[in-house]
Design an enzyme around this catalytic site. Structure first.
Site, PDB file in Angstrom:
ATOM      1  N   VAL B  41      28.255 -16.366  29.844  1.00  0.00           N
ATOM      2  CA  VAL B  41      28.537 -15.022  29.346  1.00  0.00           C
ATOM      3  C   VAL B  41      29.368 -15.047  28.064  1.00  0.00           C
ATOM      4  CG1 VAL B  41      29.566 -12.810  29.920  1.00  0.00           C
ATOM      5  CG2 VAL B  41      28.377 -14.113  31.667  1.00  0.00           C
ATOM      6  N   ASP B  43      29.920 -17.597  25.878  1.00  0.00           N
ATOM      7  CA  ASP B  43      29.684 -18.682  24.934  1.00  0.00           C
ATOM      8  C   ASP B  43      29.280 -18.214  23.551  1.00  0.00           C
ATOM      9  OD1 ASP B  43      30.353 -20.524  26.796  1.00  0.00           O
ATOM     10  OD2 ASP B  43      28.330 -21.119  27.305  1.00  0.00           O
ATOM     11  N   LYS B  45      26.390 -16.373  22.855  1.00  0.00           N
ATOM     12  CA  LYS B  45      24.940 -16.501  22.701  1.00  0.00           C
ATOM     13  C   LYS B  45      24.346 -15.311  21.951  1.00  0.00           C
ATOM     14  CE  LYS B  45      22.999 -16.717  26.576  1.00  0.00           C
ATOM     15  NZ  LYS B  45      22.357 -15.396  26.635  1.00  0.00           N
ATOM     16  N   THR B 119      18.189 -15.375  27.327  1.00  0.00           N
ATOM     17  CA  THR B 119      18.375 -15.176  28.768  1.00  0.00           C
ATOM     18  C   THR B 119      19.856 -15.100  29.093  1.00  0.00           C
ATOM     19  OG1 THR B 119      18.369 -17.550  29.154  1.00  0.00           O
ATOM     20  CG2 THR B 119      16.267 -16.421  29.339  1.00  0.00           C
ATOM     21  N   SER B 550       1.427 -11.668  67.566  1.00  0.00           N
ATOM     22  CA  SER B 550       1.049 -11.831  66.146  1.00  0.00           C
ATOM     23  C   SER B 550       1.558 -10.671  65.293  1.00  0.00           C
ATOM     24  CB  SER B 550      -0.468 -12.010  65.992  1.00  0.00           C
ATOM     25  OG  SER B 550      -1.199 -11.075  66.740  1.00  0.00           O
TER      26      SER B 550
END
Lengths: 310, 637
Positions: B41, B43, B45, B119, B550
């Site tokens: 978060v 860094d 980016k 991302t 089932s």
């Protein structure tokens, strides 16, 4: 590319960015035709639609594209757009469907008196009605991710619920070039084959492939009125002049095309494609600035998308 | 940020003004690089991506004006331009201050066009990062110079490596905040290389940058004269493209669509996944293995003499051989493998966990088949890379498992070929994409166990008995009356000289299925085995009657798909839960309510009633005998 004659030079040992974009778009078009029951291409007559239609012709050659074109008309497009619409469909050998929301027609909805309601009823509602009427389960659209911030996350295959709403949380991850086209009855998808193209890519491709576009993209002297800071073209006699307004001839062109009373022109002398591209590269405002629709509110496109507009 | 650098970065290419046609000629030969940025978060980016867009003049004046206004209003850079705001998209995330999905950004320089997968670094990282990395040629891994190599760095690197990205840039960011200190940079790079070797990563380009100040982004920085490498942008412009390497692979064309406008033309369309092709090339169509030669490469505007990996083409073949969507046209002497059992790495992407044994759609290339996944061999802790025992895979989990497809598919190991080794799994009921997978290899048993054709077929068995084989599949809650009605049906059919066999749920669990419990996975395996046994008995010509709770639609559908059309008759013994619980013939509901029985259908495990059963029995309106008569009337024409 993949075309030899007019188009992108074939340099098979290193694909250019346009060759890769073209190949990706063709792959997407074919994938939808292989997996959808009843696809349709939304055709707005603009430059992005022109590129998308050209890609469809290439994807299915020598067959004509195996789906119809759908124009969701507002009755307020530029006259030059209606002219090219008929010609483009005929030359592609495709059926052209034109849809006008009958309620908007009956109520005389127009951009001068009804503001946002005009877009909502003619385009958003009109599109939903047309898709429902024909039972289309996949609709190709010419939206690009670079157009607007909220579109950067749009999937190539965008899922719509049975009520045609877009739910950002229900969208599927898209890995590699694998698209999941499975859907339940009543659900549909909007597919954007030119998602990864930018405005410059579109112009370069039109130039290289010799694709015909509406002459309004090129500068010419046209009757105009300046209103709210936008240069509007007086395309027919339905344009009501306010007190003190006068029609002035200006040399203008359009960067995007929509309803003529809502589409701002730029003053320009660019009469050829290279000149248009030159102006575009030297310009300092983004493409969407010419559209009144975006100025309404922050994140307006995102809101419109949730409602079903592209 | 300094005004001077703004002016410089906004000066347009002189050639645009001087000679636009020369500029266009130069620019039509650009290549395309797709890359992913990975970072946590804080860094920087989004700031870095915003900076790349800004420095390559992708930001227009109106956007810049909006950016300036936004920076003052909500920016985190004390009024200076906050580039992160350029790339924040959806309204919801702008309010939360985090990015919540994969966003794609575009910019171009003189040499290349770039597509950036952006991302987020928060907890949905795995799903989003894997998605973004799947189409990337290169990864930029961001490290905050103040923090060094973190757990997240290792996680991001592992995922990048897992997805097969060979080119990695280690961008040590925020160098301005550590005084542009070379020792800090060198230490981080050494730490990172040591880690990278442990997971087998190859060459790494390490670049010291400041996304905020613009150091070493497009121009070398006077603040770091000790750095002798290229700028980040120069590296991105010059790195060789992995996608070009695919040209040297053997030719493979997954067939997407058969182009058949008239009887005289039959073209096979698809995106070339590897290698090159030219008319006259000998090719083999898989899975059938039939051979032919390429006749034409048909294209709008004229046939091509050659086509390479990455191009979408249409081929015609010299011979009329079977070839449809899902087939792969490959070079004749080096075709890909065909198998139906594999080992694969799976990345789980859905809120609902993997259910081992359940059938999912598997889409690989242009092939879509039904596939089941075994219980994972192990799960991988993406932070420590330890292998953990696992019964299932939850959202964002990564594991290795064996899987089986219902028919052979054409594949290649993912490490060799992304296009024929990467797949997605799709839930058959919700249609959601639930997992991404990467095939490792096919399992030997699939190759060595062949189907043995027999001379006396199922039709011959049935003809001798003078009856139509079928499976009467009773489903319903415990205590609904399935076994009671099934028993009466069998007695009546027996009196009518029909050859029958009744498979009862309780009885089967005493033998064939005594190793299975009542978890969701075990219930699915229980039904799968019963389905296979019922199928064998139907092949033998019998009318098979089964009575199993089932509870899941997907498994009943699985058994339906095992049998020829029309031979599976689903009978819903429809008794309301309250009624079944009131009867409680075996005392099981009482135990379940007391907590002594876990995973009891209707109590703490769901029952999914059939939406369109072939026959529905309302036990509140008819006796078991009447129900049996109704069933027999419906099946015996």
């Amino acid at each position: 590319m993949v075309s030899g004659s007019s188009g992108i030079a074939l340099r098979p040992d290193r694909l250019t960015h346009l060759q890769r974009l073209e190949a990706e778009s063709i792959h997407i078009l074919r994938e939808v035709v292989a997996e959808a029951d009843r696809p349709v291409m939304l055709y707005s007559v603009g430059k992005d639609s022109a590129v998308m239609l050209h890609l469809a012709k290439k994807a299915f050659y020598p067959a004509p594209p195996p789906f119809p074109l759908l124009h969701v008309d507002t009755s307020w497009k530029f006259r030059a757009m209606y002219d090219l619409r008929e010609k483009a469909a005929r030359e592609a050998g495709m059926e052209l469907l034109v849809y006008r929301n009958p309620e908007a027609l009956a109520r005389g909805i127009n951009p001068f008196d009804h503001g946002g309601l005009h877009t909502d009823m003619w385009k958003t509602e009109g599109l939903k009605q047309a898709l429902g009427l024909h039972g289309f389960d996949a609709a190709f659209g010419g939206a690009r991710r670079d157009e607007e911030k909220s579109r950067a996350k749009e999937r190539v295959f965008s899922f719509r619920s049975a009520s045609q709403r877009w739910d950002p949380k229900a969208q599927r991850p898209e890995l590699w070039n694998l698209y999941n086209a499975k859907k339940a009855r009543g659900e549909s998808m909007r597919v954007f084959p030119i998602s990864n193209w930018t405005e410059l890519d579109i112009w370069q491709y039109i130039y290289l492939e010799g694709i015909e576009i509406v002459p309004l993209y090129f500068a010419a002297r046209r009757p105009t009125v300046v209103r709210d800071g936008m240069i509007l073209m007086v395309d027919d006699d339905r344009f009501p002049l306010a007190a003190g307004e006068a029609v002035v001839e200006r040399s203008i062109r359009f960067r995007t095309l929509g309803c003529y009373p809502l589409t701002g022109a730029v003053e320009s002398e660019a009469t050829t494609l290279p000149q248009v591209i030159q102006e575009m590269l030297l310009t300092t405002t983004s493409e969407r600035q010419g559209r009144a629709i975006d100025h309404d509110q922050t994140a307006s496109m995102e809101k419109k998308k949730q409602e079903g507009y592209f | 940020m300094a005004a001077s650098s703004q002016d410089q970065s906004y000066r347009a290419d002189a050639l645009i003004g001087a000679d636009i046609e020369a500029y266009l000629e130069a620019h039509q030969h650009k290549s395309l690089l797709r890359f992913i940025t990975c970072g946590s978060v804080d860094d920087g980016k989004s700031t870095l991506i915003g900076r790349l867009l800004y420095d390559s003049r992708m930001i227009f004046e109106d956007q810049l004006a909006a950016l300036e206004a936004d920076s003052r209003r909500v920016g985190t850079q004390e009024g200076e331009l906050d580039f992160a705001l350029l790339v924040d998209g959806l309204a919801a995330e702008r309010e939360q201050g985090i990015t919540i999905d994969v966003a794609y950004r575009f910019f171009a320089t003189e040499k290349r066009k770039f597509i950036v997968a952006d991302t987020p670094g928060h907890e949905q990282y795995t799903r989003n990062m894997v998605t973004g990395a799947s189409t990337a040629d290169l990864a930029v891994i961001l490290i905050d110079a103040r923090k060094g190599v973190l757990t997240q760095t290792r996680r991001h690197s592992y995922l990048v490596h897992l997805l097969g990205i060979r080119d990695v840039v280690l961008a040590v960011n925020k160098m301005d905040l550590v005084g542009y200190d070379r020792a800090v940079f060198d230490r981080i790079v050494a730490d990172y290389r040591a880690f990278a070797e442990t997971i087998g990563m190859g060459a790494i380009a390490a670049i010291p940058i400041s996304g905020f100040r613009g150091d070493t982004i497009t121009t070398l920085s006077a603040n770091m004269p000790w750095y002798g490498g290229p700028t980040l942008m120069a590296h991105l412009e010059d790195v060789p493209l992995q996608s070009d390497v695919a040209r040297d692979a053997p030719f493979r064309l997954p067939v997407q669509w058969v182009n058949r406008p008239n009887l005289d033309f039959r073209g096979f369309s698809g995106l070339i996944a590897g290698g090159a092709v030219a008319p006259g090339d000998a090719v083999r169509v898989l899975p059938s293995g039939k051979t032919s030669t390429v006749k034409r490469i048909v294209a709008f505007g004229g046939d091509l003499e050659r086509a390479v990996a990455g191009q979408s083409v249409t081929l015609t073949l010299a011979d009329e051989i079977d070839c449809s969507r899902g087939c792969v046209i490959a070079v004749a002497d080096n075709p890909p493998e065909v198998s139906d059992q594999f080992e694969a790495t799976l990345v789980w992407m859905a809120d609902e966990a993997l259910i081992p044994g359940r059938a999912y759609w598997l889409k690989l290339g242009t092939q879509t088949v039904s596939a089941t996944v075994q219980q994972p061999k192990y799960q991988i802790n993406v932070n420590t890379l330890e292998h953990l025992a696992a019964r299932t895979l939850e959202l964002n989990a990564i594991g290795v498992a064996e899987l089986a497809t219902d028919r052979p598919i054409v594949f290649a190991p993912y490490a060799q070929d992304r296009a024929l080794g990467g797949f997605i799994l799709i839930d058959k009921l919700t249609n959601a994409t639930v997992a991404a997978g990467m095939l490792h290899f096919s399992l030997r048993r699939a190759q060595n166990v062949h189907w043995q054709p027999t001379d006396i077929g199922r039709e011959a068995h049935a003809a001798l008995k003078n009856q139509t084989p079928m499976v009467l599949w009773f489903t319903g809650l415990s205590g609904a009356g399935k076994s009671t009605i099934a028993n009466i049906v069998e007695k009546k059919l027996h009196r009518m000289n029909r050859h029958t066999f009744l498979l009862d749920g309780d009885n089967v669990r005493h033998g064939l299925n005594k190793d299975l419990g009542f978890t969701e996975a075990d219930r699915i395996e229980n039904i799968r085995r019963v389905g296979e046994v019922a199928k064998l008995m139907a092949d033998a010509g019998l009318i098979v009657i089964t009575a199993f709770i089932s509870p899941f639609r997907a498994e009943r559908q699985m058994v339906r798909e095992m049998l020829p059309e029309g031979e599976f008759v689903e009978i819903h013994v429809d008794t309301p839960l309250a009624e079944a619980e009131a009867r409680d013939v075996k005392g099981l509901y009482r135990k379940a309510r007391a907590g002594q029985l876990k995973n009891f259908t209707g109590i703490d495990s769901p029952y999914e009633p059939p939406e369109n059963p072939d026959i529905r029995i309302d036990t509140t309106r008819m006796t078991p005998d009447e129900a049996a008569d109704l069933i027999i009337a419906r099946i015996i024409a």
